[in-house]
Design a protein around this motif. Structure first.
Motif, PDB file in Angstrom:
ATOM      1  N   LEU A  60       8.381 -37.841  36.977  1.00  0.00           N
ATOM      2  CA  LEU A  60       7.587 -38.329  35.839  1.00  0.00           C
ATOM      3  C   LEU A  60       6.353 -39.080  36.322  1.00  0.00           C
ATOM      4  N   GLU A  61       6.540 -39.954  37.305  1.00  0.00           N
ATOM      5  CA  GLU A  61       5.423 -40.767  37.796  1.00  0.00           C
ATOM      6  C   GLU A  61       4.350 -39.912  38.451  1.00  0.00           C
ATOM      7  N   SER A  62       4.733 -38.839  39.123  1.00  0.00           N
ATOM      8  CA  SER A  62       3.745 -37.969  39.764  1.00  0.00           C
ATOM      9  C   SER A  62       2.915 -37.201  38.737  1.00  0.00           C
ATOM     10  N   ASN A  63       3.387 -37.167  37.465  1.00  0.00           N
ATOM     11  CA  ASN A  63       2.649 -36.492  36.393  1.00  0.00           C
ATOM     12  C   ASN A  63       2.115 -37.480  35.363  1.00  0.00           C
ATOM     13  N   ASP A  64       1.994 -38.795  35.774  1.00  0.00           N
ATOM     14  CA  ASP A  64       1.479 -39.841  34.874  1.00  0.00           C
ATOM     15  C   ASP A  64       2.255 -39.888  33.562  1.00  0.00           C
ATOM     16  N   SER A  65       3.559 -39.705  33.667  1.00  0.00           N
ATOM     17  CA  SER A  65       4.418 -39.773  32.487  1.00  0.00           C
ATOM     18  C   SER A  65       5.321 -40.989  32.621  1.00  0.00           C
ATOM     19  N   SER A  66       5.575 -41.664  31.515  1.00  0.00           N
ATOM     20  CA  SER A  66       6.333 -42.919  31.541  1.00  0.00           C
ATOM     21  C   SER A  66       7.728 -42.725  32.122  1.00  0.00           C
ATOM     22  N   PRO A  67       8.144 -43.611  33.036  1.00  0.00           N
ATOM     23  CA  PRO A  67       9.494 -43.504  33.602  1.00  0.00           C
ATOM     24  C   PRO A  67      10.560 -43.879  32.566  1.00  0.00           C
ATOM     25  N   VAL A  68      11.809 -43.510  32.845  1.00  0.00           N
ATOM     26  CA  VAL A  68      12.912 -43.838  31.938  1.00  0.00           C
ATOM     27  C   VAL A  68      13.780 -44.921  32.582  1.00  0.00           C
ATOM     28  N   ASN A  69      14.488 -45.684  31.726  1.00  0.00           N
ATOM     29  CA  ASN A  69      15.317 -46.783  32.217  1.00  0.00           C
ATOM     30  C   ASN A  69      16.785 -46.413  32.317  1.00  0.00           C
ATOM     31  N   GLN A  70      17.168 -45.327  31.638  1.00  0.00           N
ATOM     32  CA  GLN A  70      18.571 -44.933  31.663  1.00  0.00           C
ATOM     33  C   GLN A  70      18.682 -43.407  31.656  1.00  0.00           C
ATOM     34  N   SER A  71      19.869 -42.933  31.950  1.00  0.00           N
ATOM     35  CA  SER A  71      20.099 -41.492  31.969  1.00  0.00           C
ATOM     36  C   SER A  71      19.857 -40.896  30.574  1.00  0.00           C
ATOM     37  N   GLY A  72      19.342 -39.661  30.556  1.00  0.00           N
ATOM     38  CA  GLY A  72      19.076 -38.995  29.278  1.00  0.00           C
ATOM     39  C   GLY A  72      19.113 -37.490  29.446  1.00  0.00           C
ATOM     40  N   LYS A  73      19.096 -36.819  28.308  1.00  0.00           N
ATOM     41  CA  LYS A  73      19.182 -35.354  28.339  1.00  0.00           C
ATOM     42  C   LYS A  73      17.884 -34.749  28.883  1.00  0.00           C
ATOM     43  N   LEU A  74      18.051 -33.694  29.659  1.00  0.00           N
ATOM     44  CA  LEU A  74      16.896 -32.995  30.235  1.00  0.00           C
ATOM     45  C   LEU A  74      15.973 -32.430  29.155  1.00  0.00           C
ATOM     46  N   PHE A  75      16.556 -32.035  28.020  1.00  0.00           N
ATOM     47  CA  PHE A  75      15.764 -31.433  26.938  1.00  0.00           C
ATOM     48  C   PHE A  75      14.633 -32.377  26.513  1.00  0.00           C
ATOM     49  N   LYS A  76      14.981 -33.652  26.332  1.00  0.00           N
ATOM     50  CA  LYS A  76      14.000 -34.640  25.867  1.00  0.00           C
ATOM     51  C   LYS A  76      12.899 -34.849  26.915  1.00  0.00           C
ATOM     52  N   ILE A  77      13.297 -34.856  28.183  1.00  0.00           N
ATOM     53  CA  ILE A  77      12.315 -35.023  29.266  1.00  0.00           C
ATOM     54  C   ILE A  77      11.395 -33.803  29.336  1.00  0.00           C
ATOM     55  N   PHE A  78      11.995 -32.629  29.292  1.00  0.00           N
ATOM     56  CA  PHE A  78      11.243 -31.371  29.425  1.00  0.00           C
ATOM     57  C   PHE A  78      10.283 -31.174  28.247  1.00  0.00           C
ATOM     58  N   ALA A  79      10.631 -31.754  27.098  1.00  0.00           N
ATOM     59  CA  ALA A  79       9.786 -31.588  25.903  1.00  0.00           C
ATOM     60  C   ALA A  79       8.475 -32.369  26.010  1.00  0.00           C
ATOM     61  N   ARG A  80       8.375 -33.258  26.982  1.00  0.00           N
ATOM     62  CA  ARG A  80       7.124 -34.011  27.148  1.00  0.00           C
ATOM     63  C   ARG A  80       5.981 -33.037  27.484  1.00  0.00           C
ATOM     64  N   PRO A  81       4.801 -33.241  26.872  1.00  0.00           N
ATOM     65  CA  PRO A  81       3.703 -32.273  27.032  1.00  0.00           C
ATOM     66  C   PRO A  81       3.186 -32.104  28.456  1.00  0.00           C
ATOM     67  N   ASN A  82       3.298 -33.160  29.274  1.00  0.00           N
ATOM     68  CA  ASN A  82       2.735 -33.055  30.633  1.00  0.00           C
ATOM     69  C   ASN A  82       3.780 -32.696  31.691  1.00  0.00           C
ATOM     70  N   ILE A  83       4.970 -32.295  31.258  1.00  0.00           N
ATOM     71  CA  ILE A  83       6.008 -31.869  32.200  1.00  0.00           C
ATOM     72  C   ILE A  83       6.189 -30.359  32.079  1.00  0.00           C
ATOM     73  N   SER A  84       5.910 -29.658  33.170  1.00  0.00           N
ATOM     74  CA  SER A  84       5.985 -28.198  33.147  1.00  0.00           C
ATOM     75  C   SER A  84       7.311 -27.710  33.715  1.00  0.00           C
ATOM     76  N   MET A  85       7.526 -26.411  33.625  1.00  0.00           N
ATOM     77  CA  MET A  85       8.737 -25.821  34.211  1.00  0.00           C
ATOM     78  C   MET A  85       8.756 -26.037  35.720  1.00  0.00           C
ATOM     79  N   ASP A  86       7.590 -25.931  36.361  1.00  0.00           N
ATOM     80  CA  ASP A  86       7.534 -26.172  37.815  1.00  0.00           C
ATOM     81  C   ASP A  86       7.997 -27.584  38.147  1.00  0.00           C
TER      82      ASP A  86
END
Length: 623
Positions: free
Chosen positions: A493-519
């Motif tokens: 997340l940090e390498s893509n200027d996306s806010s870090p998370v404080n606790q474990s969460g589902k990958l779906f929610k992370i992947f849905a972020r606009p600046n996180i790609s499949m790569d």
């Protein structure tokens, strides 16, 4: 020679005619394809390319239904590009540069291998009608060939007139004669006809060009393909196109010929394509621009012939030559042939039903430029639908109509039938109100089951689609069910200027972020392990990414489509008398009487029919 009664006769073997003949024959109808020259089946009359913005979606839809355009686009491709990749997936549009000679050859060979399909080379001069029903066609030699249905796909050949400067002569295409007789007969039956214009640029000798003065335009680094079937593999080698520009000097040289231009001196009275204007039209309409792009496109793998895209013109050949010599890289240009404009007859498509069958003559279908469209892709899709419906009519099965939320093909035909067109119609993504649903990547998911039910798409095609659907669905579920720790995901997340998370969460929610790609998400060990263990291909991976990232938009658009399509099920009786509804506007009554929509939804899309008119209609119908 022709003792049998054919189920379907297709007149014309351009893109519309070829798809119509293939569809009818593959659905089991005894089909005859009649054309003036069997050497020119599926000829690329203008640019040597298939697809492009919105057009690429149409080619994929044709392929998903079981048509041939996507397969031939792949087998004859010399370059592949996915356009609009910087935008959302609803805008992604595949395009191939084609080998012109191979394209026509591959089409012919595919048609020759199609069961139930016969061929005949001759001009059709008229149709045979008994009462209000078509019963066959008549050729210029006086031969009568009987049929249960007829599909007319005459392209630019109906009374075609070619213009080069102050010269003009009859022809349906350079070097080919025009078709006579059909327009006059149809007008006598009561059809309205009009004239349209299109144009084409010069073809030049690539050996005479200096490509070092142009900008190279290579294909995609990882090219894809059109067809959902594995008939071919993606291109390993590609031919580059090039780009150059006109200049004020070029514009001044072109203006010297304006007094001899058929566009400006009144010889051409018909309307040309607004979105593909001639070079003289461009410098006249956009006088503030001092240059225009010229795309230099090779015509094939081995030929030296080059297509000068962006320089469509009907100016005198000497003016064309002098002006083009002043374009960077064209200083020593040698012409293969000059550009020209062509005028031809068309029939306003409001005279058709949504099946593309004419309202006046039962069993007679129109497809392609005869309906006022422009473009190989638009023509091919209409041919496919006309061939399908002609075959269904013979088999006494229900007609096949695609709705606006089901396919770009549905948008195209609905626009033509309900709105008509007074200029050559071209498809754009902006014409589709549900374009998030109508993406190029999911054309098979939308349409292959329908093609299979028709008997057009093969079982192999259906199984491949089902595997893709199931694999993508399971992969989406994996993202919904799998959690990831902050330690594993935060560096990504940090390498893509996306806010870090404080606790474990589902990958779906992370992947849905606009600046996180499949790569990016594949850097998570569990994701890459899932891909490898399930042997997922790029199609499934791409489909999954779209489903995750755009699930909210897709659901919202689907909901809107469901609401609006409820009116599709409110049928209007065939003999409905609109003149009785005095509280409806006079214009609406006249338009509705003329077009005779079959549903309230279709009526609502007719130009000149207001929401208030629809409300009145619903009240009158007891709704």
């Amino acid at each position: 020679m022709f003792n049998d009664v054919y189920d379907v006769i297709v007149v014309g073997a351009g893109h519309a005619g070829s798809e119509a003949a293939a569809a009818a024959a593959n659905m089991g109808s005894k089909t005859l394809l009649v054309t003036m020259n069997l050497q020119n089946i599926a000829q690329m009359s203008c640019n040597p390319a298939m697809g492009g913005i919105a057009k690429g979606q149409i080619v994929r839809e044709i392929d998903a239904l079981g048509g041939y355009s996507g397969i031939v686009a792949d087998t004859s491709a010399i370059q592949f590009k996915m356009l609009n990749k910087s935008k959302g997936p609803a805008m992604w549009s595949p395009r191939v540069q084609s080998d012109r000679m191979r394209f026509a050859e591959d089409w012919r060979l595919l048609l020759e291998q199609t069961p139930n399909l016969d061929f005949y080379q001759e001009m059709v001069s008229g149709i045979l009608v008994k009462g209000d029903k078509v019963v066959g066609v008549k050729t210029s030699l006086g031969i009568e060939i009987k049929a249960k249905t007829v599909v007319l796909t005459n392209g630019t050949f109906l009374n075609g007139l070619i213009h080069i400067g102050d010269k003009n002569f009859g022809g349906g295409r350079a070097g080919e004669r025009a078709a006579k007789g059909i327009t006059e007969q149809l007008v006598n039956f009561g059809f309205d006809s009009g004239r349209m214009k299109t144009g084409t640029p010069p073809r030049v000798d690539g050996r005479s060009l200096d490509f070092s003065k142009m900008v190279e335009q290579p294909g995609d680094e990882n090219p894809e393909k059109f067809s959902f079937l594995d008939v071919t593999k993606p291109l390993k080698n590609q031919r580059s196109c090039h780009m150059t520009y006109t200049s004020p000097e070029v514009h001044e040289l072109l203006k010297e010929g304006f007094d001899r231009s058929p566009m400006f001196n009144g010889r051409i009275k018909s309307v040309g394509p607004r979105y593909c204007p001639s070079i003289e039209d461009k410098i006249n309409r956009f006088a503030d621009k001092d240059r225009h792009q010229i795309f230099v496109e090779p015509e094939g793998w081995n030929t030296v012939e080059v297509y000068v895209n962006g320089f469509s013109t009907s100016l005198p050949e000497d003016v064309q030559y002098r002006a083009l010599k002043s374009v960077a890289g064209f200083e020593n240009v040698k012409f293969f042939r000059p550009g020209y404009a062509i005028e031809y007859d068309y029939f306003p498509p409001t005279q058709l039903r949504h099946t593309l069958e004419t309202k006046l003559v039962s069993g007679l279908y129109f497809a392609g430029q005869i309906n006022g469209t422009t473009g190989y892709e638009e023509a091919g899709s209409q041919g496919l639908m006309a061939g399908i419906n002609a075959s269904l009519k013979v088999q006494e099965r229900d007609p096949f109509i695609l709705k606006r939320d089901e396919a770009y093909i549905g948008v195209l035909i609905d626009d033509l039938i309900t709105k008509g067109t007074e200029e050559p119609y071209r498809m754009f993504t902006s014409r589709a109100e549900y374009r998030t649903l109508l993406r190029q990547d999911n054309a098979d998911l939308r349409l292959t089951p329908k093609g299979y039910e028709l008997g057009l798409a093969s079982e192999k095609r259906l199984r491949r689609m089902e595997e893709k659907h199931d694999s993508a669905k399971k992969f989406v579920s994996f993202f919904k069910d799998t959690s990831v720790t902050p330690e594993e995901i935060n560096p990504i997340l940090e390498s893509n200027d996306s806010s870090p998370v404080n606790q474990s969460g589902k990958l779906f929610k992370i992947f849905a972020r606009p600046n996180i790609s499949m790569d990016d998400i594949r850097k998570v060990e569990a994701v890459e392990a899932y891909i490898q263990s399930n042997n997922l291909d790029n199609e499934v991976i791409e489909q999954t990414e779209i489903q995750v990232k755009y699930s909210g938009y897709i659901a919202k658009e689907k909901n809107n489509a469901d609401k609006l399509t409820r009116l599709e099920y409110v049928k209007i009786p065939e003999d409905f008398d609109y003149s009785k509804i005095k509280s409806m506007s006079y214009e609406a009554r006249e338009k509705l009487k003329k077009i005779q929509p079959t549903t309230v939804s279709q009526a609502s899309r007719i130009s000149g029919v207001s929401p208030n008119d629809i409300s009145v209609l619903l009240v009158y119908m007891g709704r």
